[in-house]
Design an enzyme around this catalytic site. Structure first.
Site, PDB file in Angstrom:
ATOM      1  N   HIS A  60       6.546   4.613  12.502  1.00  0.00           N
ATOM      2  CA  HIS A  60       6.494   4.562  11.037  1.00  0.00           C
ATOM      3  C   HIS A  60       7.472   5.619  10.521  1.00  0.00           C
ATOM      4  O   HIS A  60       7.105   6.778  10.334  1.00  0.00           O
ATOM      5  CB  HIS A  60       5.055   4.857  10.579  1.00  0.00           C
ATOM      6  CG  HIS A  60       4.849   4.812   9.107  1.00  0.00           C
ATOM      7  ND1 HIS A  60       4.023   3.898   8.495  1.00  0.00           N
ATOM      8  CD2 HIS A  60       5.348   5.575   8.104  1.00  0.00           C
ATOM      9  CE1 HIS A  60       4.014   4.099   7.187  1.00  0.00           C
ATOM     10  NE2 HIS A  60       4.815   5.130   6.931  1.00  0.00           N
ATOM     11  N   CYS A 111       5.973  10.079  -0.160  1.00  0.00           N
ATOM     12  CA  CYS A 111       4.761  10.853   0.134  1.00  0.00           C
ATOM     13  C   CYS A 111       4.601  11.934  -0.916  1.00  0.00           C
ATOM     14  O   CYS A 111       5.502  12.765  -1.093  1.00  0.00           O
ATOM     15  CB  CYS A 111       4.849  11.487   1.522  1.00  0.00           C
ATOM     16  SG  CYS A 111       3.407  12.524   1.879  1.00  0.00           S
ATOM     17  N   ARG A 122       0.833  -1.208   0.000  1.00  0.00           N
ATOM     18  CA  ARG A 122       0.000   0.000   0.000  1.00  0.00           C
ATOM     19  C   ARG A 122       0.862   1.250   0.000  1.00  0.00           C
ATOM     20  O   ARG A 122       0.980   1.943  -0.993  1.00  0.00           O
ATOM     21  CB  ARG A 122      -0.955  -0.026   1.221  1.00  0.00           C
ATOM     22  CG  ARG A 122      -2.122   0.973   1.116  1.00  0.00           C
ATOM     23  CD  ARG A 122      -1.769   2.386   1.493  1.00  0.00           C
ATOM     24  NE  ARG A 122      -1.324   2.548   2.875  1.00  0.00           N
ATOM     25  CZ  ARG A 122      -0.863   3.698   3.355  1.00  0.00           C
ATOM     26  NH1 ARG A 122      -0.781   4.774   2.583  1.00  0.00           N
ATOM     27  NH2 ARG A 122      -0.444   3.781   4.619  1.00  0.00           N
TER      28      ARG A 122
END
Length: 302
Positions: free
Chosen positions: A208, A241, A15
């Site tokens: 994370h 990102c 993902r």
């Protein structure tokens, strides 16, 4: 504080790793094989898909096909990101057993990422949590930009704690704290955890960390010393990102495994199988793994 005696690794490559892959769409069959290879390697928590609008995240447009296509292994949790009620309903229809929502510790990042304030984003999650609870599905919460923001710069540990606590009180069973742009250093990571654990018990917190500045493993060791025992990582260091300029991938699962095993912590995960999977998927994507351990050890049987 003593290091944890066991670690839960949360695999993000299918993902978070693939969602921002540029260029052509990764074939559904490739995603399914990636997930199945990771499960066979011993990873027990895999974020497999994201039920978001294909308009915004084209790479995740086949979430239903991916979830329906995988052969589920006993004891493996296959989760999906569901930022809203529509996404949750899609995930439930596909038999997803765990979902996730994501907020931010930065107001500017929240506006750029999901076009609303932090408070508004949390309000939007309430019906998602309620519906998930009705369906007997666990919800994980993500907090972005916990160690820095591309728009605001430094982020207060108190703000991270506040957002993490809001998600926890809303019913998220675990809160993943994300260094989205990878700017954190060990002392900052420790201070962020120290502040957050005042409001959310340490056993409900996950790390994370992205490796933009090469600090992810050092930061992970720092928070392991604080008692964090859940780590998000992506095989081959895939990911980034789209809203964070210069943000490289997640910390590589291979490198995290090497660190954990070096600390004498048993994981039950086959490191070489993960390395081989990393070489396999990056070959499909036309590049090499960014994992230092993978590059040092080399591929075995892909």
């Amino acid at each position: 504080m003593a290091l944890p005696t066991s670690i839960k690794l949360f695999e993000m490559a299918p993902r978070d790793g693939l969602q921002n892959e540029p260029g052509t769409l990764v074939p559904t069959t490739t995603k399914i094989e990636l997930i199945e290879r990771l499960a066979k390697a011993g990873l027990t928590h895999i974020e497999a898909a994201s039920f978001v609008s294909p308009k915004w995240v084209p790479q995740m447009g086949d979430a239903t096909d991916v979830m329906n296509g995988i052969t589920r292994q006993p004891g493996v949790v296959y989760s999906a990101l569901t930022p809203n009620l529509k996404g949750l309903e899609g995930a439930l229809a596909a038999g997803v057993e765990e979902v996730a929502v994501f907020g931010a510790a930065s107001e500017a990042f929240s506006q750029k990422n999901i076009n609303c304030s932090i408070a508004e984003s949390l309000k939007r999650f309430e019906p998602v949590l309620e519906r998930a609870n009705e369906a007997g599905v666990r919800v994980r919460g993500y907090v972005s930009c916990v160690l820095g923001c591309p728009y605001e710069g430094d982020i207060s540990p108190a703000k991270v704690a506040e957002v993490a606590n809001a998600l926890f009180e809303m019913g998220c069973y675990e809160i993943s704290l994300g260094d989205t742009i990878g700017v954190g250093t060990p002392l900052a990571a420790k201070r962020m955890i120290e502040a957050t654990r005042q409001q959310v018990p340490i056993e409900y917190l996950a790390a994370h960390f992205h490796d933009t500045y090469g600090m992810a493993l050092a930061n992970l060791y720092a928070v392991l010393e604080e008692g964090v025992s859940v780590i998000d990582a992506a095989t081959a260091g895939l990911g980034g990102c789209p809203y964070a300029k210069g943000a490289s991938g997640n910390v590589a699962t291979e490198d995290v495994l090497y660190l954990i095993e070096g600390l004498g912590i048993h994981t039950g995960i086959d490191l070489q199988a993960v390395i081989d999977t990393g070489y396999w998927i990056t070959n499909k994507l036309g590049r090499r793994p960014s994992s230092k351990v993978a590059l040092a050890k080399g591929a075995g049987n892909q």
